[in-house]
Every structure is written in C-alpha cells, then in structure tokens.
Design a protein around this motif. Structure first.
Motif, PDB file in Angstrom:
ATOM      1  N   THR A  21       4.784   5.095  13.561  1.00 39.68           N
ATOM      2  CA  THR A  21       4.677   4.101  12.494  1.00 39.68           C
ATOM      3  C   THR A  21       3.218   3.695  12.384  1.00 39.68           C
ATOM      4  O   THR A  21       2.444   3.851  13.342  1.00 39.68           O
ATOM      5  CB  THR A  21       5.551   2.860  12.772  1.00 39.68           C
ATOM      6  OG1 THR A  21       5.209   2.335  14.047  1.00 39.68           O
ATOM      7  CG2 THR A  21       7.036   3.216  12.741  1.00 39.68           C
ATOM      8  N   SER A  22       2.852   3.196  11.214  1.00 41.34           N
ATOM      9  CA  SER A  22       1.475   2.772  11.013  1.00 41.34           C
ATOM     10  C   SER A  22       1.438   1.376  10.410  1.00 41.34           C
ATOM     11  O   SER A  22       2.345   0.987   9.675  1.00 41.34           O
ATOM     12  CB  SER A  22       0.736   3.755  10.098  1.00 41.34           C
ATOM     13  OG  SER A  22       1.353   3.800   8.831  1.00 41.34           O
ATOM     14  N   GLU A  23       0.405   0.640  10.770  1.00 34.89           N
ATOM     15  CA  GLU A  23       0.178  -0.676  10.193  1.00 34.89           C
ATOM     16  C   GLU A  23      -1.294  -0.756   9.808  1.00 34.89           C
ATOM     17  O   GLU A  23      -2.177  -0.529  10.639  1.00 34.89           O
ATOM     18  CB  GLU A  23       0.515  -1.772  11.198  1.00 34.89           C
ATOM     19  CG  GLU A  23       0.334  -3.154  10.627  1.00 34.89           C
ATOM     20  CD  GLU A  23       0.633  -4.255  11.639  1.00 34.89           C
ATOM     21  OE1 GLU A  23       0.388  -5.413  11.302  1.00 34.89           O
ATOM     22  OE2 GLU A  23       1.100  -3.945  12.753  1.00 34.89           O
ATOM     23  N   VAL A  24      -1.544  -1.059   8.526  1.00 34.30           N
ATOM     24  CA  VAL A  24      -2.907  -1.130   8.020  1.00 34.30           C
ATOM     25  C   VAL A  24      -3.333  -2.594   7.947  1.00 34.30           C
ATOM     26  O   VAL A  24      -2.623  -3.426   7.386  1.00 34.30           O
ATOM     27  CB  VAL A  24      -3.007  -0.483   6.618  1.00 34.30           C
ATOM     28  CG1 VAL A  24      -4.428  -0.578   6.073  1.00 34.30           C
ATOM     29  CG2 VAL A  24      -2.549   0.964   6.669  1.00 34.30           C
ATOM     30  N   THR A  25      -4.469  -2.903   8.558  1.00 34.83           N
ATOM     31  CA  THR A  25      -5.080  -4.221   8.462  1.00 34.83           C
ATOM     32  C   THR A  25      -6.524  -4.003   8.014  1.00 34.83           C
ATOM     33  O   THR A  25      -7.011  -2.865   8.076  1.00 34.83           O
ATOM     34  CB  THR A  25      -5.036  -4.954   9.822  1.00 34.83           C
ATOM     35  OG1 THR A  25      -5.654  -4.129  10.807  1.00 34.83           O
ATOM     36  CG2 THR A  25      -3.601  -5.258  10.247  1.00 34.83           C
ATOM     37  N   PRO A  26      -7.235  -5.038   7.552  1.00 34.36           N
ATOM     38  CA  PRO A  26      -8.608  -4.814   7.077  1.00 34.36           C
ATOM     39  C   PRO A  26      -9.487  -4.113   8.125  1.00 34.36           C
ATOM     40  O   PRO A  26      -9.666  -4.622   9.225  1.00 34.36           O
ATOM     41  CB  PRO A  26      -9.111  -6.227   6.776  1.00 34.36           C
ATOM     42  CG  PRO A  26      -7.859  -6.988   6.446  1.00 34.36           C
ATOM     43  CD  PRO A  26      -6.807  -6.419   7.365  1.00 34.36           C
ATOM     44  N   GLY A  27      -9.953  -2.914   7.796  1.00 34.64           N
ATOM     45  CA  GLY A  27     -10.849  -2.159   8.663  1.00 34.64           C
ATOM     46  C   GLY A  27     -10.191  -1.347   9.762  1.00 34.64           C
ATOM     47  O   GLY A  27     -10.864  -0.602  10.465  1.00 34.64           O
ATOM     48  N   ASN A  28      -8.871  -1.490   9.942  1.00 37.91           N
ATOM     49  CA  ASN A  28      -8.188  -0.795  11.040  1.00 37.91           C
ATOM     50  C   ASN A  28      -6.830  -0.263  10.614  1.00 37.91           C
ATOM     51  O   ASN A  28      -6.210  -0.791   9.699  1.00 37.91           O
ATOM     52  CB  ASN A  28      -7.941  -1.744  12.223  1.00 37.91           C
ATOM     53  CG  ASN A  28      -9.211  -2.143  12.920  1.00 37.91           C
ATOM     54  OD1 ASN A  28      -9.916  -1.306  13.469  1.00 37.91           O
ATOM     55  ND2 ASN A  28      -9.506  -3.421  12.889  1.00 37.91           N
ATOM     56  N   VAL A  29      -6.379   0.779  11.318  1.00 36.15           N
ATOM     57  CA  VAL A  29      -5.004   1.258  11.213  1.00 36.15           C
ATOM     58  C   VAL A  29      -4.489   1.376  12.640  1.00 36.15           C
ATOM     59  O   VAL A  29      -5.170   1.925  13.506  1.00 36.15           O
ATOM     60  CB  VAL A  29      -4.906   2.641  10.526  1.00 36.15           C
ATOM     61  CG1 VAL A  29      -3.450   3.089  10.442  1.00 36.15           C
ATOM     62  CG2 VAL A  29      -5.540   2.625   9.154  1.00 36.15           C
ATOM     63  N   THR A  30      -3.300   0.827  12.887  1.00 34.49           N
ATOM     64  CA  THR A  30      -2.657   0.957  14.188  1.00 34.49           C
ATOM     65  C   THR A  30      -1.500   1.937  14.042  1.00 34.49           C
ATOM     66  O   THR A  30      -0.651   1.774  13.164  1.00 34.49           O
ATOM     67  CB  THR A  30      -2.128  -0.412  14.678  1.00 34.49           C
ATOM     68  OG1 THR A  30      -3.231  -1.317  14.762  1.00 34.49           O
ATOM     69  CG2 THR A  30      -1.468  -0.278  16.038  1.00 34.49           C
ATOM     70  N   PHE A  31      -1.521   2.972  14.877  1.00 33.19           N
ATOM     71  CA  PHE A  31      -0.435   3.957  14.910  1.00 33.19           C
ATOM     72  C   PHE A  31       0.323   3.769  16.225  1.00 33.19           C
ATOM     73  O   PHE A  31      -0.305   3.665  17.284  1.00 33.19           O
ATOM     74  CB  PHE A  31      -0.978   5.387  14.844  1.00 33.19           C
ATOM     75  CG  PHE A  31      -1.561   5.764  13.513  1.00 33.19           C
ATOM     76  CD1 PHE A  31      -0.734   6.147  12.465  1.00 33.19           C
ATOM     77  CD2 PHE A  31      -2.931   5.754  13.311  1.00 33.19           C
ATOM     78  CE1 PHE A  31      -1.270   6.520  11.230  1.00 33.19           C
ATOM     79  CE2 PHE A  31      -3.475   6.122  12.076  1.00 33.19           C
ATOM     80  CZ  PHE A  31      -2.637   6.499  11.040  1.00 33.19           C
ATOM     81  N   SER A  32       1.657   3.723  16.143  1.00 35.18           N
ATOM     82  CA  SER A  32       2.492   3.550  17.334  1.00 35.18           C
ATOM     83  C   SER A  32       3.541   4.651  17.383  1.00 35.18           C
ATOM     84  O   SER A  32       4.183   4.942  16.374  1.00 35.18           O
ATOM     85  CB  SER A  32       3.205   2.198  17.294  1.00 35.18           C
ATOM     86  OG  SER A  32       2.262   1.151  17.206  1.00 35.18           O
ATOM     87  N   ALA A  33       3.717   5.230  18.569  1.00 36.94           N
ATOM     88  CA  ALA A  33       4.709   6.288  18.767  1.00 36.94           C
ATOM     89  C   ALA A  33       5.947   5.709  19.438  1.00 36.94           C
ATOM     90  O   ALA A  33       5.850   4.823  20.279  1.00 36.94           O
ATOM     91  CB  ALA A  33       4.134   7.395  19.640  1.00 36.94           C
TER      92      ALA A  33
END
Length: 100
Positions: A21-33
C-alpha cells in the motif's frame, strides 16, 4: 490519500501473497508491505526519489521532493528468505503511487 492495493503472487502459509500500500504526503511516499513477517529481508527499489528510511524492512519512506515533473513513483519489492519450495516470484510485488 487512501492506500492503493498492488499486484500479488502466490498465496499460502509458507509462500504468502505480499501486497503493497502507498500513502502520499507532501514531499514523501510511504510504501508498506503486508503481511509483515519476521526473519525475512525486504529488498525495495523505486522509480523516482530516494529511500530515506526503512531499507530492508516491510515499510519504506521515499523522499520525492526533488522529483520535479514526476507524476508517479513505482515501488518494487522482493522478499528474501521465503521457503525454498516457494515459486521464484512468490515474494515479488509492485505498487504505483500517483503524485499530486
């Protein structure tokens, strides 16, 4: 932003199907498996930006602040340490995060 499901392969106890899954925040993307499992090594690669934390774990943060003009980031994951009887691509998954 809501999490975006990804492609998965091979589902069972020894060879789980991994999703990202991915979560986009200003300047960053967090990917979690998922599923997160101990004793495994998570090898990530990204199409844009720089992994700033989480290398080798089930969750990474990618700095995309310098990725001007980039509209998406693709994360590829190869999970190492699965049962040798698992199919070759059992620990592989990808996900695409759309940038604003």
């Amino acid at each position: 932003a809501s999490p975006v499901p990804a492609t998965t392969v091979a589902a069972d106890e020894k060879c789980p199907a991994f999703t990202i899954t991915s979560e986009v925040t200003p300047g960053n993307v967090t990917f979690s498996a998922a599923p997160a499992r101990g004793g495994l090594s998570y090898s990530w690669s990204v199409s844009a930006g720089t992994v700033t934390s989480g290398s080798g774990t089930d969750k990474i943060v990618v700095d995309v602040s310098a990725a001007t003009g980039t509209k998406e980031v693709i994360a590829s994951l190869d999970v190492l340490g699965l049962d040798p009887a698992c199919p070759k691509d059992a620990g592989y998954a990808t996900a695409t995060a759309q940038l604003p």
